[in-house]
Design a protein around this motif. Sequence first.
Motif, PDB file in Angstrom:
ATOM      1  N   LEU A  35       0.811  -1.218   0.000  1.00  0.00           N
ATOM      2  CA  LEU A  35       0.000   0.000   0.000  1.00  0.00           C
ATOM      3  C   LEU A  35       0.845   1.269   0.000  1.00  0.00           C
ATOM      4  O   LEU A  35       0.434   2.295  -0.529  1.00  0.00           O
ATOM      5  N   GLU A  36       2.050   1.189   0.591  1.00  0.00           N
ATOM      6  CA  GLU A  36       2.960   2.337   0.635  1.00  0.00           C
ATOM      7  C   GLU A  36       4.350   1.887   0.196  1.00  0.00           C
ATOM      8  O   GLU A  36       5.265   1.760   1.012  1.00  0.00           O
ATOM      9  N   PRO A  37       4.538   1.625  -1.095  1.00  0.00           N
ATOM     10  CA  PRO A  37       5.828   1.107  -1.571  1.00  0.00           C
ATOM     11  C   PRO A  37       6.934   2.144  -1.505  1.00  0.00           C
ATOM     12  O   PRO A  37       6.692   3.348  -1.595  1.00  0.00           O
ATOM     13  N   ALA A  38       8.163   1.638  -1.348  1.00  0.00           N
ATOM     14  CA  ALA A  38       9.346   2.501  -1.365  1.00  0.00           C
ATOM     15  C   ALA A  38      10.271   1.989  -2.479  1.00  0.00           C
ATOM     16  O   ALA A  38       9.930   2.085  -3.652  1.00  0.00           O
ATOM     17  N   LEU A  39      11.402   1.414  -2.121  1.00  0.00           N
ATOM     18  CA  LEU A  39      12.283   0.849  -3.133  1.00  0.00           C
ATOM     19  C   LEU A  39      11.694  -0.451  -3.678  1.00  0.00           C
ATOM     20  O   LEU A  39      11.060  -1.211  -2.946  1.00  0.00           O
ATOM     21  N   SER A  40      11.924  -0.718  -4.930  1.00  0.00           N
ATOM     22  CA  SER A  40      11.490  -1.975  -5.517  1.00  0.00           C
ATOM     23  C   SER A  40      12.193  -3.147  -4.829  1.00  0.00           C
ATOM     24  O   SER A  40      13.397  -3.068  -4.548  1.00  0.00           O
ATOM     25  N   PRO A 213      15.513   3.269  -8.946  1.00  0.00           N
ATOM     26  CA  PRO A 213      14.243   3.994  -8.747  1.00  0.00           C
ATOM     27  C   PRO A 213      14.168   5.264  -9.588  1.00  0.00           C
ATOM     28  O   PRO A 213      15.133   6.024  -9.681  1.00  0.00           O
ATOM     29  N   GLN A 214      13.006   5.482 -10.179  1.00  0.00           N
ATOM     30  CA  GLN A 214      12.789   6.644 -11.034  1.00  0.00           C
ATOM     31  C   GLN A 214      12.055   7.774 -10.318  1.00  0.00           C
ATOM     32  O   GLN A 214      11.983   8.893 -10.817  1.00  0.00           O
ATOM     33  N   SER A 215      11.492   7.490  -9.161  1.00  0.00           N
ATOM     34  CA  SER A 215      10.759   8.501  -8.401  1.00  0.00           C
ATOM     35  C   SER A 215      11.450   8.731  -7.055  1.00  0.00           C
ATOM     36  O   SER A 215      12.250   7.898  -6.615  1.00  0.00           O
TER      37      SER A 215
END
Length: 312
Positions: A35-40, A213-215
């Motif tokens: 629900l609240e992702p950070a790094l892949s 990460p792109q964001s």
Amino acid sequence: MAMSTETKSLWLGSIGVLTFALTLPMTRMATGSALEPALSPWFASFGRAAFAGLLSVVYLLATRAPRPTREDAVPLVCAAVGNGLAWPILLALGLRYVESVHASVITGILPLATAALAALVFRRRPSLGFWFFAILGAALVVTFAWLRGAGVSVAGVSVHWADSLLVLAVLSAAFGYAFGAKLSQRWKGEHVICWMLVLLLPISVPCTLANWPQSPIPLSAWGGFFYISVFSMWLGMFVWYRALAMGDAVRVSQLQLAQPFLSILLSAPLLGEKLDPMTLVFGLAVIVTVFFAKRMPTQTSVAPPAVAASRA
């Protein structure tokens, strides 16, 4: 008075266990939740292997470590795939959908899985008592997963599926540790983990860059990633192997019994996760089964240090 070698080994072992106990909550911190992702999870897994692998290159050159031989190729590849790729990837994916306290109970059975696979690799014959407690521990984990996961779905993914990822992570790690144990009979423990990580660099570095990460990512997630890269994947193993070499490996390895419980307790303040009686009871029950299983006799010698060091 000077501290005895045995006391030093126990202190170092305690530091190693605490380091590994933080692996689960720090992995969850790095990847976040569904629900609240950070790094892949892919970046976190390949990235920690790549970062630690580059550090390993420096260490191996500085210490002039011996190079692997053709005889070492198969166990080295098996250990690297099990511990350097499959374990972190499956763990990170599973932690996207379950809390760290939950995963600590599931992965608490890792020492039993390692001992069982090591019995096959080293052709040992554990006693019926060992298999009894190993089966009991597996039954506790399955029961816990069923009670906690029945009818629950997170972001469209069944928690049962996440638990299966954690079980596969445990089997992968146990597979890797069993073959790593064969290498540790000829090499220093720190050289084993370093060569494993160096072997993975042609895979880990490109996959890390591909999943960059792109964001914007929260600073806390980067902190978790730094921890699992430097401490969980690298320095923690150095401290742990040194503790096993300095003191009684069997006695030092017993410190690992506290690791799942420490992971559970540390997850609450670090991640804000809630502790409930069911988790504590099942976590303690798994620890007890591991405790008794490790005291059951086998028909051959005691497992090498790398088998006892079944955490990364």
